[in-house]
Design an enzyme around this catalytic site. Structure first.
Site, PDB file in Angstrom:
ATOM      1  N   TYR A  19       0.809  -1.233   0.000  1.00 15.96           N
ATOM      2  CA  TYR A  19       0.000   0.000   0.000  1.00 15.96           C
ATOM      3  C   TYR A  19       0.840   1.281   0.000  1.00 15.96           C
ATOM      4  O   TYR A  19       0.304   2.370   0.179  1.00 15.96           O
ATOM      5  CB  TYR A  19      -0.978   0.055   1.185  1.00 15.96           C
ATOM      6  CG  TYR A  19      -1.766  -1.203   1.373  1.00 15.96           C
ATOM      7  CD1 TYR A  19      -2.789  -1.527   0.492  1.00 15.96           C
ATOM      8  CD2 TYR A  19      -1.471  -2.077   2.407  1.00 15.96           C
ATOM      9  CE1 TYR A  19      -3.508  -2.701   0.640  1.00 15.96           C
ATOM     10  CE2 TYR A  19      -2.187  -3.258   2.567  1.00 15.96           C
ATOM     11  CZ  TYR A  19      -3.198  -3.556   1.677  1.00 15.96           C
ATOM     12  OH  TYR A  19      -3.898  -4.722   1.831  1.00 15.96           O
ATOM     13  N   GLU A  90       6.189  -6.442  -8.700  1.00 20.95           N
ATOM     14  CA  GLU A  90       6.282  -7.571  -7.759  1.00 20.95           C
ATOM     15  C   GLU A  90       7.612  -8.315  -7.902  1.00 20.95           C
ATOM     16  O   GLU A  90       7.662  -9.550  -7.901  1.00 20.95           O
ATOM     17  CB  GLU A  90       5.100  -8.542  -7.956  1.00 20.95           C
ATOM     18  CG  GLU A  90       3.732  -7.891  -7.842  1.00 20.95           C
ATOM     19  CD  GLU A  90       3.359  -7.456  -6.426  1.00 20.95           C
ATOM     20  OE1 GLU A  90       4.122  -7.749  -5.462  1.00 20.95           O
ATOM     21  OE2 GLU A  90       2.317  -6.786  -6.281  1.00 20.95           O
ATOM     22  N   CYS A 146       0.388   4.166   8.388  1.00 18.42           N
ATOM     23  CA  CYS A 146       0.157   3.120   9.393  1.00 18.42           C
ATOM     24  C   CYS A 146      -1.322   3.145   9.803  1.00 18.42           C
ATOM     25  O   CYS A 146      -1.831   4.187  10.240  1.00 18.42           O
ATOM     26  CB  CYS A 146       1.050   3.346  10.601  1.00 18.42           C
ATOM     27  SG  CYS A 146       0.695   2.215  11.956  1.00 18.42           S
TER      28      CYS A 146
HETATM   29  P1  ADP Z   1       1.720  -1.047  -3.494  1.00 13.31           P
HETATM   30  O1  ADP Z   1       2.050  -1.406  -4.920  1.00 13.31           O
HETATM   31  O2  ADP Z   1       2.882  -0.416  -2.775  1.00 13.31           O
HETATM   32  O3  ADP Z   1       1.111  -2.178  -2.703  1.00 13.31           O
HETATM   33  P2  ADP Z   1      -0.408   0.474  -4.683  1.00 13.31           P
HETATM   34  O4  ADP Z   1       0.271   1.409  -5.637  1.00 13.31           O
HETATM   35  O5  ADP Z   1      -1.024  -0.767  -5.263  1.00 13.31           O
HETATM   36  O6  ADP Z   1       0.615   0.108  -3.517  1.00 13.31           O
HETATM   37  O7  ADP Z   1      -1.574   1.218  -3.907  1.00 13.31           O
HETATM   38  C1  ADP Z   1      -1.413   2.482  -3.337  1.00 13.31           C
HETATM   39  C2  ADP Z   1      -2.794   2.938  -2.922  1.00 13.31           C
HETATM   40  O8  ADP Z   1      -3.248   2.134  -1.838  1.00 13.31           O
HETATM   41  C3  ADP Z   1      -2.868   4.338  -2.367  1.00 13.31           C
HETATM   42  O9  ADP Z   1      -2.938   5.324  -3.370  1.00 13.31           O
HETATM   43  C4  ADP Z   1      -4.178   4.294  -1.563  1.00 13.31           C
HETATM   44  O10 ADP Z   1      -5.269   4.543  -2.408  1.00 13.31           O
HETATM   45  C5  ADP Z   1      -4.282   2.820  -1.160  1.00 13.31           C
HETATM   46  N1  ADP Z   1      -4.101   2.545   0.277  1.00 13.31           N
HETATM   47  C6  ADP Z   1      -4.787   1.601   0.974  1.00 13.31           C
HETATM   48  N2  ADP Z   1      -4.363   1.538   2.249  1.00 13.31           N
HETATM   49  C7  ADP Z   1      -3.391   2.461   2.393  1.00 13.31           C
HETATM   50  C8  ADP Z   1      -2.551   2.874   3.481  1.00 13.31           C
HETATM   51  N3  ADP Z   1      -2.653   2.319   4.707  1.00 13.31           N
HETATM   52  N4  ADP Z   1      -1.651   3.861   3.260  1.00 13.31           N
HETATM   53  C9  ADP Z   1      -1.566   4.433   2.040  1.00 13.31           C
HETATM   54  N5  ADP Z   1      -2.316   4.097   0.975  1.00 13.31           N
HETATM   55  C10 ADP Z   1      -3.224   3.123   1.142  1.00 13.31           C
HETATM   56 ZN    ZN Z   2       2.052   3.002  13.733  1.00 11.10          ZN
END
Ligand code: ADP
Ligand code: ZN
Length: 186
Positions: A19, A90, A146
């Site tokens: 996220y 990934e 967080c």
């Molecule tokens: P990653 O590839 O790092 O898993 P993504 O690019 O798929 O992340 O997703 C990022 C999006 O996740 C953010 O723009 C937001 O909409 C969503 N999101 C969900 N939970 C959180 C969180 N705890 N902190 C920040 N963004 C979050």
């Molecule tokens: Zn924390």
């Protein structure tokens, strides 16, 4: 002194917790290459088919078509002659051969953009990510928020007690946490 002759390739790594916006940032960079009319190929490992086997998909629903590969070597086999940019999502799920593949592509003059989890659910370096970070020219570490305290999150909290390093899942099993709020359940 910087000597720029226009033929230099390089490796960019985008890493962080779940996220943190790695895929979002990867897609942003990919879309900019399209504006620049550069040919881009996007790859992801077969393992990551939670949402869609033919696209990379971010948690906020951005997506781009991608090719799934069984191994790092397959990227070289599928590479088209006129490709200028290779994007990989990934990357933590790839074998260690991904490091050599990224180096070979960059040596040939391609821009290689790699996104992946830097740490597993225990906070330990994940798969080939440490080696990729070592050879990369550019590194970005976006942070999530967080869910417990609202600070910046660098860790991925697993909400189950399973011990496998790889357990593909999303909101149901994982959440973003900071160093203080992160715990390894036993
Ligand atoms: P990653 O590839 O790092 O898993 P993504 O690019 O798929 O992340 O997703 C990022 C999006 O996740 C953010 O723009 C937001 O909409 C969503 N999101 C969900 N939970 C959180 C969180 N705890 N902190 C920040 N963004 C979050
Ligand atoms: Zn924390």
């Amino acid at each position: 002194m910087n000597i720029i002759n226009g033929k230099t390739g390089w490796i960019e790594v985008i890493c962080g917790s779940m996220y943190s916006g790695k895929t979002e940032e990867l897609i942003r960079r990919i879309r900019r290459t399209e504006y620049a009319r550069q040919k881009t190929q996007i790859f992801k490992p077969v393992l990551d088919d939670r949402y869609d086997s033919e696209h990379i998909v971010s948690h906020n629903q951005l997506k781009e078509p991608s090719q799934q590969v069984n191994s790092a070597r397959e990227i070289l086999q599928l590479l088209e002659e006129d490709t200028q940019v290779v994007a990989i999502d990934e990357a933590q799920f790839f074998d260690i051969g991904i490091v050599d593949v990224c180096n070979q592509l960059a040596d040939r003059g391609l821009r290689v953009i790699v996104a992946g989890l830097d740490q597993d659910y225990r906070g330990l370096p994940f798969g080939p990510m440490p080696q990729l970070l070592a050879v990369a020219e550019y590194i970005d570490k976006p942070k999530a928020i967080c869910v417990i305290c609202g600070n910046l999150a660098s860790r991925t909290q697993r909400l189950t007690r399973d011990k496998d390093t790889i357990m593909v899942g999303a909101e149901d099993i994982y959440e973003a946490r900071c160093r203080d709020c992160h715990e390894v359940l036993d």
